[in-house]
Design a protein around this motif. Structure first.
Motif, PDB file in Angstrom:
ATOM      1  N   VAL A 208      10.642  -2.178   7.085  1.00  0.00           N
ATOM      2  CA  VAL A 208       9.757  -1.388   7.942  1.00  0.00           C
ATOM      3  C   VAL A 208      10.520  -0.914   9.177  1.00  0.00           C
ATOM      4  O   VAL A 208      10.420   0.257   9.582  1.00  0.00           O
ATOM      5  CB  VAL A 208       8.513  -2.202   8.344  1.00  0.00           C
ATOM      6  CG1 VAL A 208       7.729  -1.503   9.463  1.00  0.00           C
ATOM      7  CG2 VAL A 208       7.612  -2.425   7.132  1.00  0.00           C
TER       8      VAL A 208
ATOM      9  N   ARG B  94      12.731   1.884   8.157  1.00  0.00           N
ATOM     10  CA  ARG B  94      11.954   3.115   7.977  1.00  0.00           C
ATOM     11  C   ARG B  94      11.665   3.770   9.316  1.00  0.00           C
ATOM     12  O   ARG B  94      11.807   4.992   9.485  1.00  0.00           O
ATOM     13  CB  ARG B  94      10.647   2.773   7.238  1.00  0.00           C
ATOM     14  CG  ARG B  94      10.001   3.936   6.480  1.00  0.00           C
ATOM     15  CD  ARG B  94       9.156   4.854   7.329  1.00  0.00           C
ATOM     16  NE  ARG B  94       7.949   4.241   7.864  1.00  0.00           N
ATOM     17  CZ  ARG B  94       7.093   4.904   8.628  1.00  0.00           C
ATOM     18  NH1 ARG B  94       7.310   6.176   8.973  1.00  0.00           N
ATOM     19  NH2 ARG B  94       6.019   4.288   9.105  1.00  0.00           N
TER      20      ARG B  94
ATOM     21  N   GLY C 252       7.489  11.804   4.039  1.00  0.00           N
ATOM     22  CA  GLY C 252       7.594  10.418   3.603  1.00  0.00           C
ATOM     23  C   GLY C 252       8.935  10.033   3.026  1.00  0.00           C
ATOM     24  O   GLY C 252       9.086   8.946   2.468  1.00  0.00           O
TER      25      GLY C 252
ATOM     26  N   GLY D 116      10.144   6.687   4.089  1.00  0.00           N
ATOM     27  CA  GLY D 116       9.569   5.571   3.339  1.00  0.00           C
ATOM     28  C   GLY D 116      10.181   5.415   1.963  1.00  0.00           C
ATOM     29  O   GLY D 116      10.411   4.291   1.491  1.00  0.00           O
TER      30      GLY D 116
ATOM     31  N   ASN E 114       4.986   9.504  -2.441  1.00  0.00           N
ATOM     32  CA  ASN E 114       3.699   9.140  -1.869  1.00  0.00           C
ATOM     33  C   ASN E 114       2.787  10.366  -1.869  1.00  0.00           C
ATOM     34  O   ASN E 114       3.253  11.500  -1.753  1.00  0.00           O
ATOM     35  CB  ASN E 114       3.893   8.570  -0.466  1.00  0.00           C
ATOM     36  CG  ASN E 114       4.062   9.640   0.584  1.00  0.00           C
ATOM     37  OD1 ASN E 114       3.090  10.040   1.238  1.00  0.00           O
ATOM     38  ND2 ASN E 114       5.292  10.130   0.754  1.00  0.00           N
TER      39      ASN E 114
ATOM     40  N   SER F   1      -1.227   7.353  -0.776  1.00  0.00           N
ATOM     41  CA  SER F   1      -1.027   7.075   0.648  1.00  0.00           C
ATOM     42  C   SER F   1      -2.339   6.806   1.363  1.00  0.00           C
ATOM     43  O   SER F   1      -2.343   6.566   2.575  1.00  0.00           O
ATOM     44  CB  SER F   1      -0.338   8.264   1.329  1.00  0.00           C
ATOM     45  OG  SER F   1       0.816   8.644   0.658  1.00  0.00           O
TER      46      SER F   1
ATOM     47  N   PHE G 112       4.375   8.025   6.955  1.00  0.00           N
ATOM     48  CA  PHE G 112       4.395   7.237   5.724  1.00  0.00           C
ATOM     49  C   PHE G 112       3.757   5.869   5.958  1.00  0.00           C
ATOM     50  O   PHE G 112       4.097   5.174   6.928  1.00  0.00           O
ATOM     51  CB  PHE G 112       5.840   7.065   5.252  1.00  0.00           C
ATOM     52  CG  PHE G 112       5.987   6.280   3.975  1.00  0.00           C
ATOM     53  CD1 PHE G 112       5.927   6.914   2.747  1.00  0.00           C
ATOM     54  CD2 PHE G 112       6.194   4.909   4.001  1.00  0.00           C
ATOM     55  CE1 PHE G 112       6.057   6.181   1.569  1.00  0.00           C
ATOM     56  CE2 PHE G 112       6.327   4.177   2.841  1.00  0.00           C
ATOM     57  CZ  PHE G 112       6.259   4.820   1.610  1.00  0.00           C
TER      58      PHE G 112
ATOM     59  N   ASP H  21       3.490   2.119   5.889  1.00  0.00           N
ATOM     60  CA  ASP H  21       4.457   1.038   5.668  1.00  0.00           C
ATOM     61  C   ASP H  21       4.023   0.079   4.557  1.00  0.00           C
ATOM     62  O   ASP H  21       4.868  -0.566   3.925  1.00  0.00           O
ATOM     63  CB  ASP H  21       4.676   0.262   6.966  1.00  0.00           C
ATOM     64  CG  ASP H  21       5.442   1.070   7.997  1.00  0.00           C
ATOM     65  OD1 ASP H  21       6.319   1.854   7.599  1.00  0.00           O
ATOM     66  OD2 ASP H  21       5.144   0.919   9.199  1.00  0.00           O
TER      67      ASP H  21
ATOM     68  N   ILE I 126       5.845   0.184   1.113  1.00  0.00           N
ATOM     69  CA  ILE I 126       7.231  -0.228   0.876  1.00  0.00           C
ATOM     70  C   ILE I 126       7.313  -1.363  -0.135  1.00  0.00           C
ATOM     71  O   ILE I 126       7.988  -1.233  -1.166  1.00  0.00           O
ATOM     72  CB  ILE I 126       7.943  -0.571   2.200  1.00  0.00           C
ATOM     73  CG1 ILE I 126       8.072   0.691   3.062  1.00  0.00           C
ATOM     74  CG2 ILE I 126       9.328  -1.176   1.923  1.00  0.00           C
ATOM     75  CD1 ILE I 126       8.620   0.444   4.459  1.00  0.00           C
TER      76      ILE I 126
END
Length: 384
Positions: free
Chosen positions: A14, A17, A102, A105, A163, A349, A363, A365, A368
């Motif tokens: 995270v 990202r 995204g 991500g 996503n 998403s 995006f 998290d 992930i």
């Protein structure tokens, strides 16, 4: 879905990202992003790392040394030329650029897969993690495939996810066959002759032909009798002459985006659009020139690849949504269908999430670990 990553892994991914989100780079300019990814992959002890593939592409290879399939997982490096309006602590630090599709991500997911493969080497074949440049312009996949070093990692299977806002968070959507449309931009320039606005008859204005084209081009699929929903021509830009009151115009520009369900229909529609413009320009005594931009191949999902995706989703208890018709948007991943059995799926998403390419998109998290788990199960299924 937590078996594939530790809590510490997830927290670090995270953070990665968010770091990528702060520093977006546009298509074919992803030097800093690629360097950041290569450093992350070094920590994940890939057997080989290839850099500068097709400009700035990065590939990590996890090789079992045992005969078996080569399975490629792909994500994208590039951001968009859109100003972000979010107020998150990790919002873009670069004015006019944002990771608003995204791709940050998607990169974090593939880096998570690298962590999994570091601890769980494939038992057979190879797993290749491909961080592709220039997805947004449709140039990156072709450049990567054309790179002489791509032959070293040419895959038997290639997988990717994207996503998708509007679907329940974490839900998977996939279908065999046509999945995303082919797309290409066509720029048309009509050339006549300017004159004084008091004597328009002394010039040759392209206005009438321009208006005919603006009406006829979007109607082409219906005019040609295409199956409804299989093709689309969208007028995206038009300009006539200069912004002045004293000049009768001598040139015009028309931009259209042409989309179709497969590459053959796409090629025929592009050619027909040019023929229409050429014929109308000739009838009007005008010159005409064309430029083509941002060519995306249609995405076609292989049945076996789709079965592997569905098997992974079901094993994880992930909600699956029906994808009845191909998506009319395009994805550069379609180009990998020329070299491998491909499987692209969408990962929800959230039903109320801001749309892709919106200035307030970010995006989620939570996707992930979900993405890592799906990819890890597919890799395990094919390579042990």
């Amino acid at each position: 879905m937590t078996d594939f990553l530790t809590a510490a892994d997830t927290a670090e991914l995270v953070a990665l990202r968010h770091a990528l989100h702060r520093r977006p780079e546009l298509s074919s300019q992803e030097r800093e992003t690629a360097a950041r990814i290569a450093a992350e992959l070094e920590r994940c002890r890939a057997d080989e790392i290839l850099t500068d593939l097709g400009t700035h592409g990065v590939a990590a290879v996890y090789d079992s040394g045992v005969e078996g399939p080569t399975v490629l997982f792909r994500c994208e490096l590039d951001g968009l030329p859109i100003t972000e309006i979010s107020t998150f602590a990790w919002r873009s630090e670069i004015e006019g650029k944002g990771h608003l599709c995204g791709h940050d991500g998607h990169m974090a997911i593939l880096c998570g897969l690298a962590r999994y493969l570091d601890a769980n080497r494939p038992a057979r074949g190879r797993v290749v993690l491909m961080f592709q440049p220039a997805e947004e312009t449709g140039a990156g996949a072709a450049d990567v495939i054309a790179d002489a070093r791509f032959g070293q990692i040419r895959p038997d299977f290639a997988f990717a996810l994207h996503n998708l806002p509007g679907l329940p968070l974490g839900a998977v959507g996939v279908r065999p066959g046509p999945f995303t449309f082919a797309s290409e931009g066509l720029a048309i320039r009509l050339s006549g002759r300017t004159s004084h606005a008091a004597q328009p008859e002394a010039g040759l204005s392209p206005a009438a032909v321009m208006c005919r084209l603006m009406e006829a081009l979007p109607a082409l699929p219906e005019t040609l009798g295409h199956t409804p929903g299989h093709s689309l021509v969208t007028l995206s830009h038009a300009r006539l002459g200069e912004a002045a009151f004293g000049i009768s115009p001598g040139e015009a520009d028309i931009f259209v985006t042409v989309r179709a369900i497969d590459d053959e229909l796409q090629a025929a529609l592009m050619d027909r659009a040019e023929t229409l413009a050429r014929d109308l320009a000739k009838a009007g005594g005008l010159g005409v020139d064309f430029d083509r931009h941002e060519n995306f191949a249609a995405g076609h999902n292989d049945e076996e690849a789709v079965a592997r995706i569905e098997k992974a989703a079901d094993a994880l208890g992930v909600k699956r949504v029906v994808v009845g018709d191909p998506f009319r948007w395009s994805e550069d991943f379609g180009r990998f269908g020329s070299v491998a059995k491909t499987g692209l799926f969408v990962l929800g998403s959230g039903e109320d999430h801001p749309g892709l390419h919106n200035p307030d998109f970010d995006f989620p998290d939570e996707l992930i670990p979900a993405g890592v788990s799906l990819f890890a199960l597919i890799a395990r299924d094919l390579c042990g």
